[in-house]
Every structure is written in C-alpha cells, then in structure tokens.
Design an enzyme around this catalytic site. Structure first.
Site, PDB file in Angstrom:
ATOM      1  N   SER A 155       0.840  -1.193   0.000  1.00  0.00           N
ATOM      2  CA  SER A 155       0.000   0.000   0.000  1.00  0.00           C
ATOM      3  C   SER A 155       0.876   1.244   0.000  1.00  0.00           C
ATOM      4  O   SER A 155       1.956   1.255   0.594  1.00  0.00           O
ATOM      5  CB  SER A 155      -0.902   0.023   1.241  1.00  0.00           C
ATOM      6  OG  SER A 155      -1.566   1.266   1.374  1.00  0.00           O
ATOM      7  N   TYR A 178      -1.934  -0.758  10.360  1.00  0.00           N
ATOM      8  CA  TYR A 178      -2.100  -1.087   8.942  1.00  0.00           C
ATOM      9  C   TYR A 178      -0.858  -0.647   8.166  1.00  0.00           C
ATOM     10  O   TYR A 178      -0.307  -1.404   7.361  1.00  0.00           O
ATOM     11  CB  TYR A 178      -3.341  -0.408   8.387  1.00  0.00           C
ATOM     12  CG  TYR A 178      -3.571  -0.679   6.912  1.00  0.00           C
ATOM     13  CD1 TYR A 178      -4.158  -1.865   6.493  1.00  0.00           C
ATOM     14  CD2 TYR A 178      -3.188   0.249   5.937  1.00  0.00           C
ATOM     15  CE1 TYR A 178      -4.366  -2.127   5.153  1.00  0.00           C
ATOM     16  CE2 TYR A 178      -3.386  -0.002   4.596  1.00  0.00           C
ATOM     17  CZ  TYR A 178      -3.983  -1.192   4.204  1.00  0.00           C
ATOM     18  OH  TYR A 178      -4.174  -1.449   2.870  1.00  0.00           O
TER      19      TYR A 178
END
Length: 269
Positions: A155, A178
């Site tokens: 990401s 995350y």
C-alpha cells in the site's frame, strides 16, 4: 528480420495456473479477472466458502477459463497449507500467486496514543503473517518447478506519512498498525526475492493508492486533490495492467520491485 517473441506473447498467461487470495472483491477480483482474461487458469479464495464458489462460477461463465473457488483463512497455518496442497494435487503446478488477502481488524482507534495492542497485533496477523504463510507455501511448489511469480499487495500508506486531514468530517481513519503491516510486506517482498531468485522465482509488490468505492464526497475530493492525475483509482481498470505485467514474461527480468499504482499520490508535493 525476424523479431521474437511478439510482445503480446510475453503478456499471455495461457497454460499458467494463478492463485489470488481474497479474489472475490475489489482489487483481488480485478486481479483475478485480469489474469483470467490473459488466459490463466484461476484459483480464487475467500473466508466465505459460498462466496468463493459463486464468484468462481461467475468468472468461469464471463471469462471462459477454469476457475476454482476455495475457502481460505490466511491467518490459519493449516488452512493455508491445505489450500496450496489442494492446488498442487489438482494442477501439479502453480505459476502465479497474488497475495492480496488482508484487511482491517476491528478495534482500532486510528490514534497512536491510545491504539490497543490487540488491534496492532490484528493488523500484523492478517496483513503480514498471512502474506508470509501464503508466500511460503507457494514457494514450496514453485521451487520444485524452478519458476513462478509472486505478487504481494502492499500500500502507498507505507511509503509516506499520511496527512490525516483528508479524513476530516468522516469516520474514516488510517491506523498505524495497517501502515506498519504493509511496510512489512515490502520488506518480505525484497528479501524473499533475494532468496528465491536462485530458483527462478520472481517476487514483487504492488502498492496501490486509494481507490474510489463509495467513500464520503469530502474525502474523495480531498484525496483526489493530492494526486497528480486529480482522481482516485478505478476498480476494473487501474490495477489490471500492473498485475498482468508482473505475472507474465513481460516482466521476466523484474524482481524485488515495488510497483506503485497511485496516480502520482506519493510524488505529489
């Protein structure tokens, strides 16, 4: 003058077997569709067995390639072993793994100062440990055939410190767990590529930017303004080419690489 191979042959995945974890929705579904359209036999997984089977049937009908839908819990070591053994027993090979399954475990506050350890561990378990387990089992098959392409989905959040102002007025957040788990995916990618290269196995990552999926309009506008292209990513379009490139012989000399697909988000200052 004879020029070989033809460029379209390099992108063809006919005769290849591809497994996409979390392949029933969003970026995972896009990956499965792209690989199938390029000719690969598909295996897609979901934590929901019925969803996996139904999506597989729909893909078979719409794309015209064989698709197997299997239940998989990426945080369960035995579940991962069983799925990859099933693939090996059925197809006797595995050419492509798209390590896409992951998510946002419940319990995160989105604030560093009071983030529960349980939420932190949850992100690491599903996004990093799950990716490792699938990579490990895929490698066992690919090492025997001395070929393969592993694509880990990371990401852009792990490449920059995020400006939380884009979330203003919404319930959206960017938990630090995350970010850390996806950064770990990049480290896993680089070192696995170094280790597995001797077996002819390529390991790369894709770091997608934000994709538009019904988020609040204020967020969509704020995020889009921070990209060079002035928009968020589009499901069904913006990831498919990157997936096929890294899966195919078109990227035969590419390994240990992180391909950023973000509309210029991480380089726009």
């Amino acid at each position: 003058m004879v020029v070989k191979p033809h460029i379209m042959e390099l992108f063809s995945l006919k005769g290849k077997v591809a497994l996409v974890t979390g392949g029933c929705q969003n970026l995972g579904l896009d990956a499965a569709v792209a690989l199938g359209q390029a000719g690969a036999t598909l295996v897609i997984t979901s934590r929901n067995e019925e969803k996996a089977r139904e999506t597989a049937q729909q893909l078979e009908k719409n794309i015209g390639v064989e698709v197997l839908g299997i239940k998989l819990e990426v945080t369960g070591e035995q579940s991962v072993r069983d799925v990859f053994q099933q693939v090996a027993d059925r197809y006797h090979r595995l050419d492509i793994l798209v390590n896409n399954a992951g998510g946002h475990p419940p319990g995160s506050t989105g604030r560093v100062e009071d983030e529960p350890v349980s939420a932190w561990k949850g992100f690491l378990e599903v996004n990093l440990t799950g990716t490792f387990l699938c990579l490990r089992e895929a490698a066992k098959i690919m090492m025997k055939q001395r070929s393969g392409s592993i694509i880990n989905i990371a990401s852009v959040t792990s490449l920059v410190g995020r400006d939380r102002s884009v979330y203003a007025g919404t319930e959206m957040k960017n938990p630090i767990g995350y970010t850390a788990s996806k950064a770990g995916v990049l480290g896993l990618t680089y070192d696995a590529a170094a280790y597995l290269g001797q077996y002819g196995i390529r390991v790369n990552a894709i770091s997608p930017g934000g994709f538009q999926r019904g988020q609040p309009e204020s967020f969509i506008r704020a995020y889009s303004e921070k990209t060079m292209l002035g928009r968020m990513g589009r499901d069904g379009y913006d990831l498919k080419g990157a997936i096929v490139f890294l899966a195919s012989e078109a990227s035969a000399y590419v390994t240990g690489h992180n391909l950023v697909v973000d509309g210029g988000f991480t380089r726009f200052k």
